[in-house]
Scaffold this motif. Structure first.
Motif: not given
Length: 238
Positions: A127-128, A142-144
């Motif tokens: 949903g981002v 972690n970069g997400k």
């Protein structure tokens, strides 16, 4: 302890106005048809209902909507896919007569699983950047990027089972299990309608899908008969 109630009406009669009530089931599979119909015949109102779809494959939900008993729906699949058809829920929503919270299916189920596990909130990538992320806290891990979603505890959960014993141990039938166990664990009071009720001890412990500790009430019902057509799926108690 014998948790067997004499009827679906007796099993739901203390549900108050304003309660949060969950109904599992995947379209026509594993729906608590009898308990929902009994609730629709009661006078309870201002309900918040938690259900995957709204009267699309579980038409008994429409009875609650038609009687004006629902204030808000928390769901995953609210409308028909075809723009040529409108569900009763869609009509009520467009007329501002009902509220709706919409979640992706995985998030929807995880909110209840978290509630049943005592987890107050969790992060998910689902949903981002979409409508469901509006107004929600995000965090990069972690970069997400992830959304913060909160657990969804219920006051009551209506569960459909293939078999239960008098103590409340439950067995589901194949895919009719779907997310019945997760919803049962999220609720303060779980009510099971069972096609078969046996004496306590008759179910092999290794075959129990939902232990009795999560179940407060059991009621015997007939096996629902579902007439599936292209237009609609109509539950029947005949």
């Amino acid at each position: 302890m014998d948790k067997l109630f004499p009827s679906v009406e007796d099993a739901i009669k203390d549900i108050p106005d304003g309660a949060v009530v969950g109904f599992p089931g995947f379209f026509t599979c594993g729906n608590p048809v009898y308990l929902v119909k009994a609730l629709a015949k009661s006078k309870v109102k201002d309900l918040t209902i938690v259900v995957m779809q709204l009267g699309v494959g579980n038409e008994e939900i429409n009875d609650l909507l038609a009687h004006g008993q629902v204030k808000k729906a928390i769901c995953n699949y609210p409308f028909y896919r075809s723009v040529s058809r409108k569900s009763l829920f869609e009509t009520l929503l467009r007329e501002n007569k009902i509220e709706c919270e919409l979640y992706p299916m995985g998030t929807f189920v995880e909110k209840m699983r978290a509630a049943g596990s005592g987890i107050p909130a969790f992060y998910t990538p689902t949903g981002v950047g979409t409508y469901v992320s509006e107004g929600k806290e995000t965090r990069v891990l972690n970069g997400k990027e992830y959304l913060l979603e909160y657990a969804l505890p219920l006051d009551y959960a209506f569960i459909h089972a293939w078999k239960a014993d008098h103590l409340g141990n439950v067995v589901f039938h194949k895919t009719a299990r779907n997310y019945n166990p997760d919803m049962a664990k999220a609720a303060r009071i779980t009510i099971v309608e069972a096609e078969n009720v046996v004496e306590t001890g008759e179910i092999d412990p290794d075959m129990i899908h939902l232990p009795s500790i999560y179940v407060k009430r059991v009621v015997k019902v007939d096996r629902p008969r579902i007439n599936v057509t292209i237009e609609a799926s109509v539950p029947s108690s005949n």
